[in-house]
Design a protein around this motif. Sequence first.
Motif, PDB file in Angstrom:
ATOM      1  N   ALA A 291       0.855  -1.136  -0.160  1.00  0.00           N
ATOM      2  CA  ALA A 291      -0.219  -0.061   0.002  1.00  0.00           C
ATOM      3  C   ALA A 291       0.914   1.250  -0.031  1.00  0.00           C
ATOM      4  O   ALA A 291       2.308   1.148  -0.050  1.00  0.00           O
ATOM      5  CB  ALA A 291      -0.924   0.034   1.191  1.00  0.00           C
ATOM      6  N   MET A 292       0.314   2.396  -0.172  1.00  0.00           N
ATOM      7  CA  MET A 292       0.839   3.677   0.126  1.00  0.00           C
ATOM      8  C   MET A 292       0.741   3.982   1.681  1.00  0.00           C
ATOM      9  O   MET A 292      -0.412   4.025   2.174  1.00  0.00           O
ATOM     10  CB  MET A 292       0.335   4.844  -0.791  1.00  0.00           C
ATOM     11  N   TYR A 293       1.870   4.395   2.202  1.00  0.00           N
ATOM     12  CA  TYR A 293       1.678   4.784   3.916  1.00  0.00           C
ATOM     13  C   TYR A 293       2.037   6.197   3.850  1.00  0.00           C
ATOM     14  O   TYR A 293       2.936   6.544   3.411  1.00  0.00           O
ATOM     15  CB  TYR A 293       2.899   4.074   4.696  1.00  0.00           C
ATOM     16  N   LEU A 294       1.196   6.902   4.352  1.00  0.00           N
ATOM     17  CA  LEU A 294       1.059   8.433   4.460  1.00  0.00           C
ATOM     18  C   LEU A 294       0.949   8.841   5.772  1.00  0.00           C
ATOM     19  O   LEU A 294       0.413   8.134   6.572  1.00  0.00           O
ATOM     20  CB  LEU A 294      -0.138   8.720   3.819  1.00  0.00           C
ATOM     21  N   CYS A 295       1.834   9.926   6.018  1.00  0.00           N
ATOM     22  CA  CYS A 295       2.104  10.598   7.168  1.00  0.00           C
ATOM     23  C   CYS A 295       1.350  11.939   7.062  1.00  0.00           C
ATOM     24  O   CYS A 295       1.610  12.632   5.836  1.00  0.00           O
ATOM     25  CB  CYS A 295       3.558  10.620   7.529  1.00  0.00           C
ATOM     26  N   ALA A 296       0.842  12.583   7.994  1.00  0.00           N
ATOM     27  CA  ALA A 296       0.198  13.855   7.943  1.00  0.00           C
ATOM     28  C   ALA A 296       0.459  14.708   9.313  1.00  0.00           C
ATOM     29  O   ALA A 296       0.416  14.017  10.225  1.00  0.00           O
ATOM     30  CB  ALA A 296      -1.147  13.844   7.713  1.00  0.00           C
ATOM     31  N   SER A 297       0.715  15.839   9.277  1.00  0.00           N
ATOM     32  CA  SER A 297       0.770  16.771  10.430  1.00  0.00           C
ATOM     33  C   SER A 297      -0.231  17.572  10.513  1.00  0.00           C
ATOM     34  O   SER A 297      -0.670  17.979   9.486  1.00  0.00           O
ATOM     35  CB  SER A 297       2.157  16.907  10.902  1.00  0.00           C
ATOM     36  N   SER A 298      -0.616  18.139  11.655  1.00  0.00           N
ATOM     37  CA  SER A 298      -1.475  19.272  11.979  1.00  0.00           C
ATOM     38  C   SER A 298      -1.167  19.953  13.353  1.00  0.00           C
ATOM     39  O   SER A 298      -0.874  19.230  14.069  1.00  0.00           O
ATOM     40  CB  SER A 298      -2.970  18.621  11.873  1.00  0.00           C
ATOM     41  N   PRO A 299      -1.789  21.129  13.121  1.00  0.00           N
ATOM     42  CA  PRO A 299      -1.696  21.964  14.342  1.00  0.00           C
ATOM     43  C   PRO A 299      -3.099  21.556  15.287  1.00  0.00           C
ATOM     44  O   PRO A 299      -3.787  20.989  14.690  1.00  0.00           O
ATOM     45  CB  PRO A 299      -1.674  23.324  14.054  1.00  0.00           C
ATOM     46  N   THR A 300      -2.981  21.741  16.595  1.00  0.00           N
ATOM     47  CA  THR A 300      -3.952  21.557  17.403  1.00  0.00           C
ATOM     48  C   THR A 300      -4.908  22.678  17.728  1.00  0.00           C
ATOM     49  O   THR A 300      -6.164  22.355  18.119  1.00  0.00           O
ATOM     50  CB  THR A 300      -3.618  20.764  18.741  1.00  0.00           C
ATOM     51  N   THR A 301      -4.592  23.951  17.708  1.00  0.00           N
ATOM     52  CA  THR A 301      -5.453  24.837  18.098  1.00  0.00           C
ATOM     53  C   THR A 301      -6.343  25.283  16.932  1.00  0.00           C
ATOM     54  O   THR A 301      -6.187  24.676  15.979  1.00  0.00           O
ATOM     55  CB  THR A 301      -4.738  26.268  18.114  1.00  0.00           C
ATOM     56  N   GLY A 302      -7.242  25.926  17.282  1.00  0.00           N
ATOM     57  CA  GLY A 302      -8.462  26.564  16.444  1.00  0.00           C
ATOM     58  C   GLY A 302      -8.074  27.373  15.456  1.00  0.00           C
ATOM     59  O   GLY A 302      -7.443  26.771  14.120  1.00  0.00           O
ATOM     60  N   THR A 303      -7.703  28.405  15.532  1.00  0.00           N
ATOM     61  CA  THR A 303      -7.262  29.247  14.435  1.00  0.00           C
ATOM     62  C   THR A 303      -5.750  29.895  14.819  1.00  0.00           C
ATOM     63  O   THR A 303      -5.990  30.713  15.715  1.00  0.00           O
ATOM     64  CB  THR A 303      -8.351  30.433  14.121  1.00  0.00           C
ATOM     65  N   SER A 304      -4.979  29.783  14.181  1.00  0.00           N
ATOM     66  CA  SER A 304      -3.407  30.166  14.764  1.00  0.00           C
ATOM     67  C   SER A 304      -2.797  30.199  13.310  1.00  0.00           C
ATOM     68  O   SER A 304      -2.431  29.281  12.512  1.00  0.00           O
ATOM     69  CB  SER A 304      -2.613  29.345  15.604  1.00  0.00           C
ATOM     70  N   GLY A 305      -2.278  31.382  12.855  1.00  0.00           N
ATOM     71  CA  GLY A 305      -1.404  31.429  11.603  1.00  0.00           C
ATOM     72  C   GLY A 305      -2.202  31.019  10.375  1.00  0.00           C
ATOM     73  O   GLY A 305      -1.615  30.390   9.403  1.00  0.00           O
ATOM     74  N   GLY A 306      -3.394  31.122  10.504  1.00  0.00           N
ATOM     75  CA  GLY A 306      -4.381  30.702   9.269  1.00  0.00           C
ATOM     76  C   GLY A 306      -4.619  29.342   9.230  1.00  0.00           C
ATOM     77  O   GLY A 306      -5.522  28.797   8.268  1.00  0.00           O
ATOM     78  N   PHE A 307      -4.008  28.565  10.088  1.00  0.00           N
ATOM     79  CA  PHE A 307      -4.592  26.924  10.105  1.00  0.00           C
ATOM     80  C   PHE A 307      -6.189  26.963  10.545  1.00  0.00           C
ATOM     81  O   PHE A 307      -6.254  27.561  11.584  1.00  0.00           O
ATOM     82  CB  PHE A 307      -3.758  26.206  11.074  1.00  0.00           C
TER      83      PHE A 307
END
Lengths: 110, 120
Positions: B88-104
Amino acid sequence: RKEVEQDPGPFNVPEGATVAFNCTYSNSASQSFFWYRQDCRKEPKLLMSVYSSGNEDGRFTAQLNRASQYISLLIRDSKLSDSATYLCVGPRGGSYIPTFGRGTSLIVHP
Amino acid sequence: DTGVSQNPRHKITKRGQNVTFRCDPISEHNRLYWYRQTLGQGPEFLTYFQNEAQLEKSRLLSDRFSAERPKGSFSTLEIQRTEQGDSAMYLCASSPTTGTSGGFSYNEQFFGPGTRLTVL
């Protein structure tokens, strides 16, 4: 029933057409939804967030219908470069675990 | 490049061998996810970390799979005694945890290019 369901398509449309995809979700407590775009053999990339009030970005419009538990993505004036798989995402069971649909394939032809 | 990186990009192995993949997330992101994707399907959740803590692991994941994020930065995914069904293809992803910070936004994820595993 799967937590997030999409019609896999493919949707085959001519350039300039308007096309809409729906994605149904099972957990009524879900709060955050997203649409991702995935090109062949590439990683998913964020296309749009889906807000309760709707979200528009150029030719793309995303909407959330809580009563019927689905989100939609509308693409106006389709371009050849829009050909891709569109994945919808919602959190599973009110958790922080994003659950992806299987994706809807779009083919835009000349 | 400040995006998510994964190594190796491709791995071919024989059934029964062990393999290890690495993911380097975006540096300021607290959350790191591993997914598996097969042809015609969306990414399937495997596990995720909040900093160095592994908070959830999919029930579909057998004991042959293990993941670590020792210092809350990079992560490794190991598959022991590989089977052909692990291809298979093994994908990694990351994300911030806060609501709205720096546009995320909440739970917005950024994916790496993936590691394509082929088990012969």
